[in-house]
Motif scaffolding. Structure first.
Motif, PDB file in Angstrom:
ATOM      1  N   UNK A 335       0.529  -0.953   0.275  1.00  0.00           N
ATOM      2  CA  UNK A 335       0.280  -0.533   0.039  1.00  0.00           C
ATOM      3  C   UNK A 335       0.651   1.346  -0.184  1.00  0.00           C
ATOM      4  N   UNK A 336       2.130   1.060   0.434  1.00  0.00           N
ATOM      5  CA  UNK A 336       3.361   2.400  -0.030  1.00  0.00           C
ATOM      6  C   UNK A 336       4.076   2.571  -0.747  1.00  0.00           C
ATOM      7  N   UNK A 337       4.453   1.666  -0.813  1.00  0.00           N
ATOM      8  CA  UNK A 337       5.461   1.037  -1.846  1.00  0.00           C
ATOM      9  C   UNK A 337       4.765   1.186  -3.982  1.00  0.00           C
ATOM     10  N   UNK A 338       3.417   0.274  -4.020  1.00  0.00           N
ATOM     11  CA  UNK A 338       3.198   0.147  -5.044  1.00  0.00           C
ATOM     12  C   UNK A 338       2.900   1.839  -5.399  1.00  0.00           C
ATOM     13  N   UNK A 339       1.907   2.665  -4.852  1.00  0.00           N
ATOM     14  CA  UNK A 339       2.099   3.684  -5.363  1.00  0.00           C
ATOM     15  C   UNK A 339       2.865   4.767  -5.907  1.00  0.00           C
ATOM     16  N   UNK A 340       4.400   4.621  -4.522  1.00  0.00           N
ATOM     17  CA  UNK A 340       5.204   5.439  -5.036  1.00  0.00           C
ATOM     18  C   UNK A 340       6.114   4.836  -6.156  1.00  0.00           C
ATOM     19  N   UNK A 341       6.010   4.189  -6.168  1.00  0.00           N
ATOM     20  CA  UNK A 341       6.522   2.879  -7.986  1.00  0.00           C
ATOM     21  C   UNK A 341       5.823   3.134  -9.034  1.00  0.00           C
ATOM     22  N   UNK A 342       4.303   3.311  -8.937  1.00  0.00           N
ATOM     23  CA  UNK A 342       3.479   3.734  -9.927  1.00  0.00           C
ATOM     24  C   UNK A 342       3.844   5.434 -10.663  1.00  0.00           C
ATOM     25  N   UNK A 343       3.741   5.901  -9.633  1.00  0.00           N
ATOM     26  CA  UNK A 343       4.141   7.579  -9.480  1.00  0.00           C
ATOM     27  C   UNK A 343       5.082   7.658 -10.201  1.00  0.00           C
ATOM     28  N   UNK A 344       5.834   7.317  -9.716  1.00  0.00           N
ATOM     29  CA  UNK A 344       7.214   7.263 -10.848  1.00  0.00           C
ATOM     30  C   UNK A 344       7.433   6.778 -12.014  1.00  0.00           C
ATOM     31  N   UNK A 345       6.639   5.855 -12.289  1.00  0.00           N
ATOM     32  CA  UNK A 345       6.737   5.088 -13.462  1.00  0.00           C
ATOM     33  C   UNK A 345       7.199   4.502 -13.382  1.00  0.00           C
ATOM     34  N   UNK A 352       4.543  -8.601  -4.303  1.00  0.00           N
ATOM     35  CA  UNK A 352       3.578  -8.162  -4.286  1.00  0.00           C
ATOM     36  C   UNK A 352       3.164  -6.745  -4.887  1.00  0.00           C
ATOM     37  N   UNK A 353       4.259  -6.441  -5.015  1.00  0.00           N
ATOM     38  CA  UNK A 353       4.007  -5.320  -6.004  1.00  0.00           C
ATOM     39  C   UNK A 353       4.067  -5.237  -7.425  1.00  0.00           C
ATOM     40  N   UNK A 354       4.130  -6.299  -7.802  1.00  0.00           N
ATOM     41  CA  UNK A 354       4.523  -6.971  -9.606  1.00  0.00           C
ATOM     42  C   UNK A 354       2.965  -7.329  -9.238  1.00  0.00           C
ATOM     43  N   UNK A 355       2.438  -7.982  -8.203  1.00  0.00           N
ATOM     44  CA  UNK A 355       0.965  -8.190  -8.957  1.00  0.00           C
ATOM     45  C   UNK A 355       0.340  -7.826  -9.215  1.00  0.00           C
ATOM     46  N   UNK A 356       0.372  -6.010  -7.961  1.00  0.00           N
ATOM     47  CA  UNK A 356      -0.651  -5.014  -8.416  1.00  0.00           C
ATOM     48  C   UNK A 356      -0.399  -4.520  -9.735  1.00  0.00           C
ATOM     49  N   UNK A 357       0.676  -4.763 -10.827  1.00  0.00           N
ATOM     50  CA  UNK A 357       0.832  -3.588 -11.252  1.00  0.00           C
ATOM     51  C   UNK A 357       0.929  -4.409 -12.928  1.00  0.00           C
ATOM     52  N   UNK A 358       1.008  -5.730 -12.599  1.00  0.00           N
ATOM     53  CA  UNK A 358       1.278  -6.545 -14.153  1.00  0.00           C
ATOM     54  C   UNK A 358       0.086  -6.402 -14.824  1.00  0.00           C
TER      55      UNK A 358
END
Length: 417
Positions: A335-345, A352-358
């Motif tokens: 919940x903290x990491x994925x928004x950070x990575x996604x916003x930076x592109x 767990x992050x890959x599962x949310x952005x695949x």
């Protein structure tokens, strides 16, 4: 080995003495900083985009709310300044507690870093994807917590391609040279191919060409820039791109970020970009027509430069280990990491992050390139010096210097490491 040499920062004792530590942020030595019993963590990070400061502020705000006895002091620097800043801090016995950066092997070799297993929970440690654990380790010990992943690809302005009479994106170097020359011939200040060999990321541009010819920068044991025929062929072709008018003017002094701004405005036909470039175009020029394809190579087989930046934890006097662990575990929760990575592109380094952005379509071209990605040898303690040498010297090939001589100079600086 002298630390200032290993880190690749050309700083003399006199220069260090003249630097104001206040200007570098942080203070008070390595001892645990306290204010009313609160621990202060010093966090040093580079700026990836205009979003970086705000994103870290959001993370820190949430963390401090959860752990009110821990304060995080943030310092944001440009990538150009980061190496000099951390070198100055370490020389002054004021290393950050946590740092976001790329190369880390030199710090690990000097015994400055915690092994990551000592500063994250077993749950966080097990969530990192295996391929990124390997590029975060030295001699089997993981010293970097993989922060973001990225692959490089060629952004192609399809309008300019059409105006130049080109029907498909180039796959080989010869195709790229011919197409870029046609686009440059359109005039009006348009460059066919953007080749940024300035001090920001000359090593990345060079890697795309070297790796695209089967060349190498070396491995964790040995840096190999000079003496490799594939590297020399690549450097010679890069120079050919410049001399035959396929690139922007003054490629040897051009940095990637400002050149990408020019691409976004439609004045560059082709340029290597990153996942965040998609967001940059969406914001800066949403009408731009473009496609993302693999970077052309000598034989047409796709190769990409993979990048995995890290968070690293400095031991200092050892008093902040528990606070560092709490911060890293908090940061890597989805919940903290994925928004950070996604916003930076960027691409996530956790399972767990890959599962949310695949399912993110904008990231798909880069995810497809990851299997062909080759990484910097940043687990070699001399990579820092090599990286700095590329940034300061590689641009000379665009200014007429013999590529063989430039590679020799880079190798000499790497060896001096």
């Amino acid at each position: 080995m002298n630390k200032s040499v290993r880190w690749g920062a050309a700083l003399t004792v006199a220069a260090l003495a003249s630097v104001s530590l206040a200007a570098c942020g942080f203070g008070g030595g390595n001892a645990q900083s306290t204010s009313g019993g609160a621990t202060t963590l010093n966090l040093l990070v580079p700026s990836y985009s205009d979003n970086t400061q705000k994103l870290w502020d959001t993370v820190i705000s949430g963390f401090e709310k959860k752990y009110p006895d821990i304060t995080v002091k943030l310092e944001v620097q440009s990538w150009d300044n980061l190496n000099d800043v951390v070198t100055t801090k370490i020389q002054a016995n004021q290393a950050p507690d946590i740092m976001n950066g790329g190369p880390f092997a030199g710090f690990a070799a000097d015994g400055l870093l915690y092994p990551i297993k000592d500063v994250v929970s077993s749950k966080t440690l097990g969530d990192f994807q295996k391929s990124f654990v390997e590029v975060s380790s030295v001699d089997g010990v993981q010293y970097g917590a993989p922060l973001i992943a990225s692959a490089r690809a060629l952004f192609v302005n399809t309008d300019l391609m059409q105006q130049a009479g080109i029907t498909e994106a180039p796959k080989t170097w010869d195709d790229l040279l011919a197409d870029a020359k046609k686009i440059s011939a359109l005039g009006n200040g348009i460059a066919g191919y953007g080749m940024p060999l300035g001090s920001e990321e000359a090593q990345a541009e060079s890697a795309m060409w070297f790796y695209g010819n089967g060349g190498t920068f070396g491995d964790e044991k040995k840096i190999t820039v000079d003496g490799n025929a594939k590297n020399l062929e690549a450097a010679q072709f890069m120079q050919k791109m410049v001399t035959e008018g396929a690139t922007e003017a003054d490629a040897g002094a051009t940095d990637r970020s400002p050149l990408m701004d020019i691409f976004v405005q439609g004045k560059v036909g082709m340029q290597v970009g990153l996942p965040p470039t998609v967001g940059q175009i969406k914001t800066g020029n949403p009408a731009l027509k473009y496609e993302i394809v693999p970077m052309p190579t000598s034989d047409g087989k796709p190769v990409s430069l993979g990048v995995a930046d890290h968070l690293m934890a400095f031991k200092n006097d050892g008093s902040k280990k528990d606070a560092i662990t709490k911060f890293l575990d908090y940061y890597y929760t989805p919940d903290v990491y994925v928004p950070w990575v996604k916003t930076e592109g960027f691409l996530p380094t956790t399972k767990s992050g890959a599962e949310q952005l695949n399912s993110d379509e904008a990231l798909k071209p880069f995810l497809d390139l990851l299997p062909s990605a080759v990484f910097y040898p940043n687990t070699n303690p001399k990579w820092d010096a090599t990286n700095a040498a590329f940034k300061s010297l590689m641009g000379q090939i665009a200014q007429g210097k013999a590529p063989a001589d430039v590679l020799k100079e880079i190798q000499a600086q790497a060896d001096a490491g």
